[in-house]
Design an enzyme around this catalytic site. Structure first.
Site, short mmCIF file in Angstrom:
data_model
loop_
_atom_site.label_atom_id
_atom_site.label_comp_id
_atom_site.label_asym_id
_atom_site.label_seq_id
_atom_site.Cartn_x
_atom_site.Cartn_y
_atom_site.Cartn_z
N ARG A 45 36.25 44.22 29.44
CA ARG A 45 35.11 44.28 29.05
C ARG A 45 34.94 46.03 28.58
O ARG A 45 34.40 45.64 26.85
CB ARG A 45 33.81 44.60 30.21
CG ARG A 45 33.78 43.67 31.28
CD ARG A 45 32.92 43.51 31.54
NE ARG A 45 32.86 44.45 33.23
CZ ARG A 45 32.98 44.00 34.40
NH1 ARG A 45 33.14 42.67 34.23
NH2 ARG A 45 34.01 44.34 34.88
N CYS A 64 42.73 33.43 34.81
CA CYS A 64 42.76 34.84 36.13
C CYS A 64 43.50 33.10 37.36
O CYS A 64 43.29 33.54 38.57
CB CYS A 64 41.27 34.96 36.38
SG CYS A 64 40.19 33.64 37.59
#
Ligand code: SAH
Length: 395
Positions: A213, A339
């Protein structure tokens, strides 16, 4: 006598290489009285001692190994040492003045199979994913209370699917101390987030994306940003505070976007837009409308839970990446993640390559993404590396 698990011939190698799992198919027989959850010794077919761990014959992963040192008993001192090591390692990794939410214990990779402990400000959130840990929960909680400073209480989020494979029911609820508030306010890299540890995904927040992020910020100035699979606005908040001219957050979960709205509130008057819907169809709609973006983040849920789902997952990853490539302006940047542990970084790169070819665009990889440092991967446990991603520049 303590139970002894005797391995089949030629099945000792992974154990000798310190992989922490013994699959039921590798076991010849078990000697002595053994109940699920007990400490057992593991030997090769010739009865040479190899390791010690916790057994659960209900699971395909029949033994979770804890130590390869014969003189290391699995007692209170053992658990304390392991927890101490995990907790101390985090202190050096995370700047506590700007980040108050992070993972303290990352299961197998911290030598504590089945145990996840995440910190959200003054609360710890715990997941017990194996029977061995479930049976020792009280002892482990006692040690955590002792070892971790400035904690007001603990909450359990043992509602992960994998509990079923261990023969455990799902369970959530307060564990000790003060109950957490409805929403815990945490800091991540100096930014404020509200986290619902009772109802949100995982233990409340996608802590594993923290470092990724932060990297998005570099590309956001005056940019139109699309945060796809936005959840509670993790990437969107970083984009908005990095001077993006417009941020669009898309997610299928209305409650997640409600929290995203609150997380983005008051971050400046620039354009922010929330769209509840399926990313695949929303992006197709943008394609029809010829909407374009400078930065797109794709952080989809786990499309492949097990190996046999990889083919289907690959198609989904390709479709969504193809759409993203079509929606990016020349010079635009794609942050694309997976993921799914079952999808290797290599395979993921091939999928993204297929997508860019089909989109008729040219792109470069300008960065590689992985789970944050508080989610370590033991070298003996490559399965611990599940999050991978690419930063691509499109021409
Ligand atoms: N990027 C987020 C985490 C994303 S988790 C962060 O940094 O915090 C994945 C999200 O995808 C979840 O919020 C889930 O609700 C959402 N999701 C799953 N399938 C979806 C779909 N088909 N369309 C839109 N959102 C979806």
């Amino acid at each position: 006598m303590r139970g002894t698990v005797v391995l089949k011939r030629n099945r000792a190698k992974p154990v000798m290489q310190r992989h922490p799992w013994v699959f039921s198919g590798a076991i010849a027989h078990v000697e002595g009285e053994v109940a699920n959850g007990d400490v057992v010794e593991v030997c090769d077919a010739g009865h040479n001692w190899l390791a010690r761990g916790l057994i659960n014959r209900h699971s395909q992963i029949a033994v979770r190994l804890l130590t390869w040192r014969r003189d290391e008993p699995v007692d209170a001192t053992f658990w304390r040492r392991r927890l101490e090591r995990a907790v101390a390692a985090r202190l050096a990794l995370v700047d506590q003045s700007s980040t108050t939410a992070y993972r303290l214990v990352h299961a197998e990779s911290d030598g504590l199979p089945g145990l996840i402990v995440d910190r959200y400000g003054s609360w710890l959130v715990i997941q017990c994913l194996t029977l061995g840990v479930e049976q020792r929960k009280e002892e482990l909680v006692g040690l955590l209370v002792d070892l971790v400073d400035d904690v007001r209480g603990g909450y359990e989020r043992s509602d992960a699917e994998v509990r079923e494979k261990e023969g455990l029911a799902r369970h959530t609820g307060p564990l000790w101390g003060e109950e957490p508030p409805e929403l815990i306010e945490v800091l991540e890299n100096g930014l404020h987030f509200l986290v619902d540890v009772r109802r949100s995904h995982k233990t409340g927040f996608y802590l594993d994306q923290r470092e990724n992020r932060a990297r998005v910020r570099d590309f956001c100035e005056e940019a139109e940003v699309l945060d796809a699979f936005a959840y509670t606005g993790g990437f969107g908040v970083y984009a908005a505070t990095a001077d993006a001219s417009h941020v669009t957050l898309v997610d299928s979960s209305a409650p997640a976007l409600d929290l995203a709205r609150r997380n983005l509130e008051g971050l400046g008057g620039r354009g922010v837009e929330f769209t509840t819907g399926d990313v695949f169809s929303v992006l197709r709609g943008y394609r029809v409308q010829e909407r374009r973006f400078d930065v797109i983040v794709l952080d989809p849920p786990k499309f492949a839970h097990v190996k046999r789902e990889v083919k289907r997952a690959a198609r989904a990853y390709k479709d969504v990446n193809l759409l993203a490539f079509q929606l990016l302006r020349p010079g635009g940047v794609l942050f694309t993640c997976s993921c799914s542990g079952a999808v290797s970084p290599d395979l993921f790169q091939k999928i993204v390559f297929g997508a860019v070819v089909d989109a008729g665009r040219e792109a470069q990889i300008i960065g590689y993404l992985a789970q944050g440092m508080d989610h370590p991967v033991a070298l003996t446990f490559p399965e611990g590396a599940y999050l991978k991603g690419l930063i691509c520049r499109v021409h």
